[in-house]
Scaffold this motif. Structure first.
Motif, PDB file in Angstrom:
ATOM      1  N   GLY A   1      -0.793 -41.351 -25.974  1.00 20.03           N
ATOM      2  CA  GLY A   1       0.389 -40.843 -26.608  1.00 20.03           C
ATOM      3  C   GLY A   1       0.088 -39.549 -27.306  1.00 20.03           C
ATOM      4  O   GLY A   1      -1.059 -39.170 -27.461  1.00 20.03           O
TER       5      GLY A   1
ATOM      6  N   ALA B   1      -0.483 -46.405 -28.208  1.00 22.32           N
ATOM      7  CA  ALA B   1       0.827 -46.783 -27.680  1.00 22.32           C
ATOM      8  C   ALA B   1       1.129 -48.220 -28.059  1.00 22.32           C
ATOM      9  O   ALA B   1       0.239 -49.025 -28.283  1.00 22.32           O
TER      10      ALA B   1
ATOM     11  N   ALA C   1       2.666 -53.196 -24.145  1.00 23.13           N
ATOM     12  CA  ALA C   1       3.726 -53.373 -23.152  1.00 23.13           C
ATOM     13  C   ALA C   1       4.382 -54.731 -23.345  1.00 23.13           C
ATOM     14  O   ALA C   1       3.750 -55.697 -23.759  1.00 23.13           O
TER      15      ALA C   1
ATOM     16  N   PHE D   1       1.715 -41.550 -18.820  1.00 20.07           N
ATOM     17  CA  PHE D   1       1.825 -42.836 -19.501  1.00 20.07           C
ATOM     18  C   PHE D   1       3.275 -43.112 -19.841  1.00 20.07           C
ATOM     19  O   PHE D   1       3.959 -42.297 -20.473  1.00 20.07           O
ATOM     20  N   ARG D   2       3.761 -44.266 -19.377  1.00 17.19           N
ATOM     21  CA  ARG D   2       5.139 -44.710 -19.591  1.00 17.19           C
ATOM     22  C   ARG D   2       6.160 -43.672 -19.138  1.00 17.19           C
ATOM     23  O   ARG D   2       7.236 -43.557 -19.711  1.00 17.19           O
ATOM     24  N   GLY D   3       5.795 -42.886 -18.130  1.00 15.94           N
ATOM     25  CA  GLY D   3       6.726 -41.913 -17.573  1.00 15.94           C
ATOM     26  C   GLY D   3       6.945 -40.694 -18.438  1.00 15.94           C
ATOM     27  O   GLY D   3       7.860 -39.913 -18.190  1.00 15.94           O
TER      28      GLY D   3
ATOM     29  N   ASP E   1      -5.955 -47.829 -23.314  1.00  6.91           N
ATOM     30  CA  ASP E   1      -4.651 -48.406 -22.974  1.00  6.91           C
ATOM     31  C   ASP E   1      -4.624 -48.840 -21.514  1.00  6.91           C
ATOM     32  O   ASP E   1      -5.331 -48.284 -20.673  1.00  6.91           O
TER      33      ASP E   1
ATOM     34  N   GLU F   1      -1.823 -49.961 -18.243  1.00 10.42           N
ATOM     35  CA  GLU F   1      -0.445 -49.902 -17.790  1.00 10.42           C
ATOM     36  C   GLU F   1      -0.388 -50.519 -16.400  1.00 10.42           C
ATOM     37  O   GLU F   1      -1.245 -50.241 -15.564  1.00 10.42           O
TER      38      GLU F   1
ATOM     39  N   VAL G   1       2.302 -48.714 -12.175  1.00  9.18           N
ATOM     40  CA  VAL G   1       2.654 -47.306 -12.346  1.00  9.18           C
ATOM     41  C   VAL G   1       3.040 -46.746 -10.978  1.00  9.18           C
ATOM     42  O   VAL G   1       2.243 -46.806 -10.039  1.00  9.18           O
TER      43      VAL G   1
END
Length: 106
Positions: free
Chosen positions: A2, A8, A11, A56-58, A85, A87, A90
């Motif tokens: 982030g 972050a 999730a 990350f996370r779009g 982190d 994810e 993706v």
């Protein structure tokens, strides 16, 4: 991952987050050859253990990550970012090969 290195938020847990992936959904490293892009032969663009950058996370910023799992025939990937982190799933359009940096002689 982030802005400013802030961690972050975790999730949201899926009901099947701890369940094993369905047979055929995950390709082992041996079955997923590394490539810069898919040339239409069905091979995923990135292999397990490939070094990539992903949004990350779009978000707008790319962060370095390691591919842990190839899913959906190479359309989505589970990643571990260098800051620790994780994810899952993706989409490939949020990823690119890790930019190689040149070392300057000391």
């Amino acid at each position: 991952c982030g802005p400013g290195g802030a961690p972050a938020e975790p999730a949201a847990a899926d009901d099947d987050a701890d369940a094993e992936p369905a047979a055929g959904a995950v390709q082992p490293a041996a079955a997923a050859p590394a490539a810069e892009g898919s040339d239409g032969d069905g091979a995923p663009a990135f292999a397990v253990e490939a070094l990539v950058e992903a949004r990350f996370r779009g978000g707008d910023v790319f962060y370095p990550a390691l591919v842990l799992v190839v899913r959906d025939g190479g359309k989505t990937f589970d990643l571990k970012y260098t800051d620790g982190d994780f994810e899952e799933r993706v989409p490939i359009h949020l990823m690119r090969p890790l930019a190689r940096r040149r070392r300057t002689p000391a």
